[in-house]
Enzyme design. Structure first.
Site, PDB file in Angstrom:
ATOM      1  N   LYS A   1      23.735  56.002  35.183  1.00  0.00           N
ATOM      2  CA  LYS A   1      24.865  55.077  35.236  1.00  0.00           C
ATOM      3  C   LYS A   1      24.418  53.619  35.178  1.00  0.00           C
ATOM      4  CE  LYS A   1      28.205  58.232  37.274  1.00  0.00           C
ATOM      5  NZ  LYS A   1      27.419  59.497  37.403  1.00  0.00           N
TER       6      LYS A   1
HETATM    7  C1  PLP Z   1      27.847  60.719  36.872  1.00  0.00           C
HETATM    8  C2  PLP Z   1      26.774  61.758  36.751  1.00  0.00           C
HETATM    9  C3  PLP Z   1      26.898  62.855  35.882  1.00  0.00           C
HETATM   10  C4  PLP Z   1      28.161  63.134  35.077  1.00  0.00           C
HETATM   11  O1  PLP Z   1      28.382  62.193  34.092  1.00  0.00           O
HETATM   12  P1  PLP Z   1      29.777  62.157  33.290  1.00  0.00           P
HETATM   13  O2  PLP Z   1      29.694  60.957  32.429  1.00  0.00           O
HETATM   14  O3  PLP Z   1      30.837  62.067  34.339  1.00  0.00           O
HETATM   15  O4  PLP Z   1      29.872  63.397  32.512  1.00  0.00           O
HETATM   16  C5  PLP Z   1      25.830  63.728  35.772  1.00  0.00           C
HETATM   17  N1  PLP Z   1      24.697  63.551  36.498  1.00  0.00           N
HETATM   18  C6  PLP Z   1      24.547  62.514  37.335  1.00  0.00           C
HETATM   19  C7  PLP Z   1      23.285  62.390  38.117  1.00  0.00           C
HETATM   20  C8  PLP Z   1      25.571  61.575  37.498  1.00  0.00           C
HETATM   21  O5  PLP Z   1      25.414  60.560  38.358  1.00  0.00           O
END
Ligand code: PLP
Length: 469
Positions: free
Chosen positions: A112
């Site tokens: 993220k």
């Molecule tokens: C947010 C997250 C996901 C999922 O991502 P999306 O974009 O919601 O599909 C998967 N793994 C981790 C570690 C995350 O923080």
């Protein structure tokens, strides 16, 4: 570039306004009016570029008209300069023709950061120009909150309020949020659960009068800028492994369908991707759609991969829009039906169309731990549980052994020690150097009752760099 709503009723906006808007006024999500397309020669010419320069080439068409090339370049250089690995998103080989794209070298150790480090800087750029300040409110059960706070900590024009359920997030995740100090950073521990937090944020967006005219901005994955930033690393990975001259397959651990939707866009922009694997945990609404055309709401099952514990996938509507020939009226109708019944399926031809590219698998906690153990034994790599789900799905669903298979490594294993310990590898993941003193750092957060009034009063009293709005 202009952006249109997936429900067809909201006005088209430019990039700057989309960044500030979040959800469209008709309840839909913003998508580019026309997706840029690159030729193979163009993509090939980007081989060997530093990450931030590749990012400039890939994202430039999305922002033209809103920001100058020079400003965008310098923002990108700064954004990806904070990552702790020289390659920003390095590839690691697990087995023959099988790779993990490590997306966890940013400040908060999850993918993220790729989007939220950029989003914070872009917001500040536009707000400075407009002479405006905004308030960000978000609810988190973990990764999003820390990445959003890290992304906005140096923003002059943003006050950020992140709600987390008191005593219900892991210590690493809490400390990643609460040890970041700044007069514009506000952690609120709500005496309730994650849904209570999310509900309060939703209610605050619905009625913003408590903000006395200050704009409220969303940083969850419905914000277009987050998707846009995630497109880049698909190009980056493919270019490392002989793309675009050869196709790639990707396996993506998915909750809200954000990260994998970025891969779908990369393909539509001209990157040869022959397969995208939707890898879910027990919360498998996306798997049920991909495998049987049933997108039906289920109850929430807590798992060892909590960042994918969801009941519905907010970005799935963006795929539905394309599957329905970009007909916003049709999508609006489908979503209204889904809201009523909690069920959705599409016409057979549309589903078959999706299945040409997408495969899927739901992976339970036991298989997740078994995969962590297996990969550690065979390659010495310690995977986080989300990444392990991706690797397991990659191995089960792979269509071609001669096509490189790349699993997105979405988090560093130290963020999710419970799964790693349960897998019995006999080794606990260690914090990387830049976070080594996390457990000694001072924490700051405010505990509030599970009352919308209390939370909103707190925001109003501190929303101007710690002072009242
Ligand atoms: C947010 C997250 C996901 C999922 O991502 P999306 O974009 O919601 O599909 C998967 N793994 C981790 C570690 C995350 O923080």
């Amino acid at each position: 570039m202009r952006y249109i709503s997936t429900r067809g009723q909201a006005p088209a906006l430019n990039f700057e306004d989309v960044l500030l808007a979040g959800l469209a006024t008709d309840g839909g999500l913003y998508v580019p009016e026309n997706l840029p397309r690159f030729t193979q020669e163009e993509i090939a010419s980007w081989a060997g570029l530093p990450y931030h320069e590749l990012a400039f080439n890939v994202m430039r068409p999305f922002v033209t008209g809103s920001i100058s090339d020079a400003d965008f370049r310098s923002i990108l250089e700064e954004t990806y300069g904070v990552f702790a690995h020289q390659a920003v998103a390095p590839l690691r080989q697990l087995a023959g023709n099988e790779w993990v794209l490590e997306l966890f070298h940013g400040p908060t150790l999850a993918f993220k950061d790729f989007a939220l480090q950029l989003l914070g800087r872009l917001l500040d750029h536009f707000l400075m120009k407009r002479g405006e300040r905004v308030v960000i409110m978000g609810a988190t059960s973990g990764d999003t909150g820390s990445a959003a706070i890290e992304g906005c900590r140096r923003c002059e024009n943003v006050d950020i309020f992140i709600l987390h359920p008191h005593n219900r997030v892991s210590e690493v995740q809490r400390r990643q949020m609460t040890t970041i100090m700044g007069e514009n950073i506000h952690n609120i521990a709500v005496e309730g659960n994650f849904d209570d937090c999310q509900e309060m944020v939703k209610d605050s967006f619905a009625d913003q009068s408590f903000l006395k005219g200050t704009r409220l901005v969303a940083v969850n994955s419905i914000n277009w800028a987050r998707i846009m930033a995630q497109i880049v690393y698909y190009f980056h990975a493919a270019l490392q492994l002989g793309g675009p001259a050869r196709s790639m397959a990707f396996s993506v651990p998915t909750g809200n369908f954000g990260d994998i939707f970025a891969g779908y866009l990369a393909r539509n922009m001209g990157l040869p991707i022959s397969q995208l694997i939707v890898a879910t945990n027990r919360n498998d609404i996306l798997h049920r759609f991909m495998s049987g055309n049933q997108y039906d709401k289920d109850t929430l099952h807590p798992s060892l991969s909590p960042s994918m514990d969801i009941m519905v996938s907010s970005n799935f509507e963006r795929l539905l829009f394309d599957l329905h020939g970009r007909n916003g009226q049709l999508v609006g109708k489908l979503m209204a039906e889904f809201k009523q019944s909690g069920k959705l399926s599409v016409e057979a031809e549309r589903w078959t169309e999706a299945r040409r590219l997408f495969d899927s698998l739901a992976v339970d906690d036991e298989q997740t731990c078994a995969t962590i153990a297996e990969v550690f034994r065979d390659s010495g790599e310690l995977l986080d549980p989300h990444t392990a789900i991706g690797v397991h799905a990659a191995r089960e669903c792979r269509r071609s052994m001669s096509t490189p298979m790349i699993t997105l490594g979405t988090a560093h294993p130290v963020k999710f020690p419970e799964a790693v310990i349960k897998s019995g590898v006999g080794q606990e993941p260690a914090l990387p150097a830049h976070l080594a003193d996390l457990f000694e750092r001072e924490e700051k957060y405010t505990v509030l009752a599970n009352q919308l009034q209390d939370v909103q009063s707190f925001v109003a009293a501190h929303g101007n760099r710690g002072k009242p709005l």
